[in-house]
Scaffold this motif. Structure first.
Motif, PDB file in Angstrom:
ATOM      1  N   LEU A 174       0.804  -1.220   0.000  1.00  0.00           N
ATOM      2  CA  LEU A 174       0.000   0.000   0.000  1.00  0.00           C
ATOM      3  C   LEU A 174       0.838   1.272   0.000  1.00  0.00           C
ATOM      4  CD1 LEU A 174      -3.005  -0.953   2.298  1.00  0.00           C
ATOM      5  CD2 LEU A 174      -2.927  -0.740  -0.197  1.00  0.00           C
ATOM      6  N   ARG A 175       2.155   1.123  -0.011  1.00  0.00           N
ATOM      7  CA  ARG A 175       3.011   2.293  -0.102  1.00  0.00           C
ATOM      8  C   ARG A 175       2.792   3.002  -1.440  1.00  0.00           C
ATOM      9  NH1 ARG A 175       7.989  -0.030   0.970  1.00  0.00           N
ATOM     10  NH2 ARG A 175       7.335  -0.104   3.141  1.00  0.00           N
ATOM     11  N   PHE A 176       2.326   2.246  -2.438  1.00  0.00           N
ATOM     12  CA  PHE A 176       2.052   2.799  -3.761  1.00  0.00           C
ATOM     13  C   PHE A 176       0.611   2.442  -4.134  1.00  0.00           C
ATOM     14  CE2 PHE A 176       6.548   2.092  -3.411  1.00  0.00           C
ATOM     15  CZ  PHE A 176       7.105   3.231  -3.972  1.00  0.00           C
ATOM     16  N   PRO A 177      -0.369   3.212  -3.642  1.00  0.00           N
ATOM     17  CA  PRO A 177      -1.782   2.902  -3.930  1.00  0.00           C
ATOM     18  C   PRO A 177      -2.039   2.833  -5.420  1.00  0.00           C
ATOM     19  CG  PRO A 177      -1.592   4.635  -2.280  1.00  0.00           C
ATOM     20  CD  PRO A 177      -0.222   4.430  -2.849  1.00  0.00           C
ATOM     21  N   ARG A 178      -2.968   1.977  -5.794  1.00  0.00           N
ATOM     22  CA  ARG A 178      -3.287   1.828  -7.204  1.00  0.00           C
ATOM     23  C   ARG A 178      -4.236   2.929  -7.639  1.00  0.00           C
ATOM     24  NH1 ARG A 178      -3.560  -4.739  -7.914  1.00  0.00           N
ATOM     25  NH2 ARG A 178      -1.382  -4.919  -8.486  1.00  0.00           N
ATOM     26  N   THR A 179      -3.716   3.825  -8.441  1.00  0.00           N
ATOM     27  CA  THR A 179      -4.518   4.913  -8.979  1.00  0.00           C
ATOM     28  C   THR A 179      -4.220   5.022 -10.457  1.00  0.00           C
ATOM     29  OG1 THR A 179      -2.762   6.503  -8.460  1.00  0.00           O
ATOM     30  CG2 THR A 179      -4.503   6.236  -6.832  1.00  0.00           C
ATOM     31  N   ALA A 180      -5.064   5.747 -11.147  1.00  0.00           N
ATOM     32  CA  ALA A 180      -4.844   5.928 -12.582  1.00  0.00           C
ATOM     33  C   ALA A 180      -3.562   6.700 -12.810  1.00  0.00           C
ATOM     34  CB  ALA A 180      -6.017   6.670 -13.205  1.00  0.00           C
ATOM     35  N   ALA A 181      -2.787   6.303 -13.781  1.00  0.00           N
ATOM     36  CA  ALA A 181      -1.534   6.984 -14.080  1.00  0.00           C
ATOM     37  C   ALA A 181      -1.823   8.345 -14.678  1.00  0.00           C
ATOM     38  CB  ALA A 181      -0.706   6.153 -15.071  1.00  0.00           C
ATOM     39  N   PRO A 182      -1.009   9.364 -14.390  1.00  0.00           N
ATOM     40  CA  PRO A 182      -1.224  10.676 -14.975  1.00  0.00           C
ATOM     41  C   PRO A 182      -1.081  10.635 -16.485  1.00  0.00           C
ATOM     42  CG  PRO A 182       0.929  10.552 -13.919  1.00  0.00           C
ATOM     43  CD  PRO A 182       0.189   9.313 -13.531  1.00  0.00           C
ATOM     44  N   ALA A 183      -1.827  11.504 -17.155  1.00  0.00           N
ATOM     45  CA  ALA A 183      -1.778  11.543 -18.611  1.00  0.00           C
ATOM     46  C   ALA A 183      -0.390  11.948 -19.079  1.00  0.00           C
ATOM     47  CB  ALA A 183      -2.815  12.527 -19.134  1.00  0.00           C
ATOM     48  N   ALA A 184       0.108  11.251 -20.082  1.00  0.00           N
ATOM     49  CA  ALA A 184       1.432  11.557 -20.621  1.00  0.00           C
ATOM     50  C   ALA A 184       1.297  12.651 -21.669  1.00  0.00           C
ATOM     51  CB  ALA A 184       2.035  10.300 -21.258  1.00  0.00           C
ATOM     52  N   PRO A 185       2.364  13.411 -21.914  1.00  0.00           N
ATOM     53  CA  PRO A 185       2.335  14.391 -22.988  1.00  0.00           C
ATOM     54  C   PRO A 185       2.017  13.710 -24.312  1.00  0.00           C
ATOM     55  CG  PRO A 185       4.284  14.662 -21.607  1.00  0.00           C
ATOM     56  CD  PRO A 185       3.633  13.391 -21.177  1.00  0.00           C
ATOM     57  N   VAL A 186       1.321  14.451 -25.204  1.00  0.00           N
ATOM     58  CA  VAL A 186       0.879  13.863 -26.465  1.00  0.00           C
ATOM     59  C   VAL A 186       2.047  13.308 -27.263  1.00  0.00           C
ATOM     60  CG1 VAL A 186      -0.194  14.352 -28.686  1.00  0.00           C
ATOM     61  CG2 VAL A 186      -1.140  15.348 -26.595  1.00  0.00           C
ATOM     62  N   ALA A 187       3.135  14.054 -27.373  1.00  0.00           N
ATOM     63  CA  ALA A 187       4.279  13.592 -28.164  1.00  0.00           C
ATOM     64  C   ALA A 187       4.838  12.296 -27.616  1.00  0.00           C
ATOM     65  CB  ALA A 187       5.364  14.665 -28.193  1.00  0.00           C
ATOM     66  N   ALA A 188       4.949  12.218 -26.278  1.00  0.00           N
ATOM     67  CA  ALA A 188       5.479  11.001 -25.663  1.00  0.00           C
ATOM     68  C   ALA A 188       4.537   9.840 -25.886  1.00  0.00           C
ATOM     69  CB  ALA A 188       5.712  11.230 -24.173  1.00  0.00           C
ATOM     70  N   ALA A 189       3.231  10.110 -25.814  1.00  0.00           N
ATOM     71  CA  ALA A 189       2.245   9.049 -25.988  1.00  0.00           C
ATOM     72  C   ALA A 189       2.335   8.465 -27.386  1.00  0.00           C
ATOM     73  CB  ALA A 189       0.843   9.595 -25.733  1.00  0.00           C
ATOM     74  N   VAL A 190       2.480   9.315 -28.400  1.00  0.00           N
ATOM     75  CA  VAL A 190       2.566   8.821 -29.771  1.00  0.00           C
ATOM     76  C   VAL A 190       3.805   7.966 -29.956  1.00  0.00           C
ATOM     77  CG1 VAL A 190       2.896   9.505 -32.178  1.00  0.00           C
ATOM     78  CG2 VAL A 190       1.259  10.747 -30.729  1.00  0.00           C
ATOM     79  N   ALA A 191       4.903   8.398 -29.338  1.00  0.00           N
ATOM     80  CA  ALA A 191       6.175   7.711 -29.553  1.00  0.00           C
ATOM     81  C   ALA A 191       6.304   6.433 -28.744  1.00  0.00           C
ATOM     82  CB  ALA A 191       7.324   8.655 -29.216  1.00  0.00           C
ATOM     83  N   GLU A 192       5.726   6.403 -27.523  1.00  0.00           N
ATOM     84  CA  GLU A 192       6.077   5.334 -26.601  1.00  0.00           C
ATOM     85  C   GLU A 192       4.907   4.515 -26.068  1.00  0.00           C
ATOM     86  OE1 GLU A 192       8.401   6.912 -23.448  1.00  0.00           O
ATOM     87  OE2 GLU A 192       9.806   7.945 -24.754  1.00  0.00           O
ATOM     88  N   SER A 193       3.668   4.895 -26.316  1.00  0.00           N
ATOM     89  CA  SER A 193       2.568   4.198 -25.662  1.00  0.00           C
ATOM     90  C   SER A 193       2.397   2.781 -26.190  1.00  0.00           C
ATOM     91  CB  SER A 193       1.262   4.979 -25.822  1.00  0.00           C
ATOM     92  OG  SER A 193       0.894   5.029 -27.191  1.00  0.00           O
ATOM     93  N   VAL A 194       2.727   2.541 -27.460  1.00  0.00           N
ATOM     94  CA  VAL A 194       2.608   1.196 -28.034  1.00  0.00           C
ATOM     95  C   VAL A 194       3.991   0.695 -28.426  1.00  0.00           C
ATOM     96  CG1 VAL A 194       1.594  -0.224 -29.836  1.00  0.00           C
ATOM     97  CG2 VAL A 194       0.304   1.723 -28.925  1.00  0.00           C
ATOM     98  N   ARG A 195       4.393  -0.417 -27.846  1.00  0.00           N
ATOM     99  CA  ARG A 195       5.681  -1.023 -28.177  1.00  0.00           C
ATOM    100  C   ARG A 195       5.412  -2.247 -29.053  1.00  0.00           C
ATOM    101  NH1 ARG A 195       9.287   1.573 -25.037  1.00  0.00           N
ATOM    102  NH2 ARG A 195       8.496   2.510 -23.107  1.00  0.00           N
ATOM    103  N   ARG A 196       6.036  -2.275 -30.235  1.00  0.00           N
ATOM    104  CA  ARG A 196       5.834  -3.370 -31.177  1.00  0.00           C
ATOM    105  C   ARG A 196       7.132  -4.151 -31.306  1.00  0.00           C
ATOM    106  NH1 ARG A 196       2.949   1.016 -33.128  1.00  0.00           N
ATOM    107  NH2 ARG A 196       0.720   0.598 -33.456  1.00  0.00           N
ATOM    108  N   LEU A 197       7.050  -5.439 -31.003  1.00  0.00           N
ATOM    109  CA  LEU A 197       8.218  -6.318 -31.068  1.00  0.00           C
ATOM    110  C   LEU A 197       7.788  -7.586 -31.786  1.00  0.00           C
ATOM    111  CD1 LEU A 197       9.194  -5.888 -27.317  1.00  0.00           C
ATOM    112  CD2 LEU A 197      10.378  -4.821 -29.240  1.00  0.00           C
TER     113      LEU A 197
END
Length: 236
Positions: free
Chosen positions: A118-141
């Motif tokens: 419980l030191r790290f309660p489960r909450t929604a992650a803060p919204a990432a900047p749009v540029a970062a989201a486009v570049a990193e939100s989906v990892r394809r391998l």
């Protein structure tokens, strides 16, 4: 800061009272019930931050109760079990439990485990900047896609049903393809703890994760074990 809440689900009155007392002394707001049916009622009425769940309940199998709880809430689930066999551990973790403690257990250790989770309660992650989201939100391998925004994993375009912890483990590996991640590193990143007694958790969750990916038809990349060290995600 409001008290963090814990729901204790244990049919043995002596153990239920002991766990309740220990966690209350540690500063948690504790509710306690003795059956799976009562547990589900409490979760629906007021979801706790963490559930201490006995697997040996009188009215339902604890793994099935865990499955239903996980369908309704993202709270942490810590299993208590006298059935410490590997198959029971794997089944419990596969349906969404975050950790386990075998009976008999140390009350002090139980309180420490709950505090660590419980030191790290489960909450929604803060919204990432749009540029970062486009570049990193989906990892394809190769055949694998890990979408951190939607928290979905796809193999050849088909969604694979993973627990929260399984997703977090795969996301950690996918963020550093080819690199060996030590089990201790995964403990810190996924469970926010460095207690070495949890290393078996990493192995059990990784076993379930591999099984699900193979069942979904994934041939590349694959999760490789580096004996005595950790895991890495590499092209087959």
């Amino acid at each position: 800061m409001p008290e963090q809440s814990v729901l204790v689900v244990e049919d043995t009155e002596e153990i239920r009272e002991l766990v309740t007392t220990v966690l209350e002394r540690a500063g948690f707001a504790v509710r306690a019930v003795g059956t799976g049916g009562e547990a589900l009622e409490e979760v629906r009425r007021d979801p706790p931050d963490l559930i201490v769940l006995d697997l040996g309940l009188p009215d339902a199998d604890g793994t099935e109760v865990c499955r239903q709880i996980r369908a309704e809430t993202a709270c942490y689930v810590l299993m208590l079990t006298a059935r410490a066999e590997e198959v029971d551990l794997l089944i419990g973790l596969a349906v969404g439990a975050d950790g386990y403690m075998a009976k008999p257990f140390s009350p002090r250790e139980l309180a420490a485990r709950v505090q660590a989770m419980l030191r790290f309660p489960r909450t929604a992650a803060p919204a990432a900047p749009v540029a970062a989201a486009v570049a990193e939100s989906v990892r394809r391998l190769a055949e694998l896609e890990v979408d951190e925004d939607s928290r979905e994993v796809r193999v050849d375009g088909e969604v694979v049903d993973l627990t929260r912890t399984e997703f977090d483990l795969l996301a950690a590996l996918a963020s550093r393809p080819g690199r060996v991640l030590q089990r201790e590193t995964l403990l810190r990143e996924v469970w926010q703890t460095d207690w070495e007694g949890n290393l078996r958790l990493v192995e059990a969750h990784m076993s379930n994760l591999r099984r699900k990916l193979v069942a979904a038809g994934l041939s590349s990349p694959e999760i490789k074990t580096v004996r005595g060290v950790g895991y890495r995600l590499v092209a087959a």
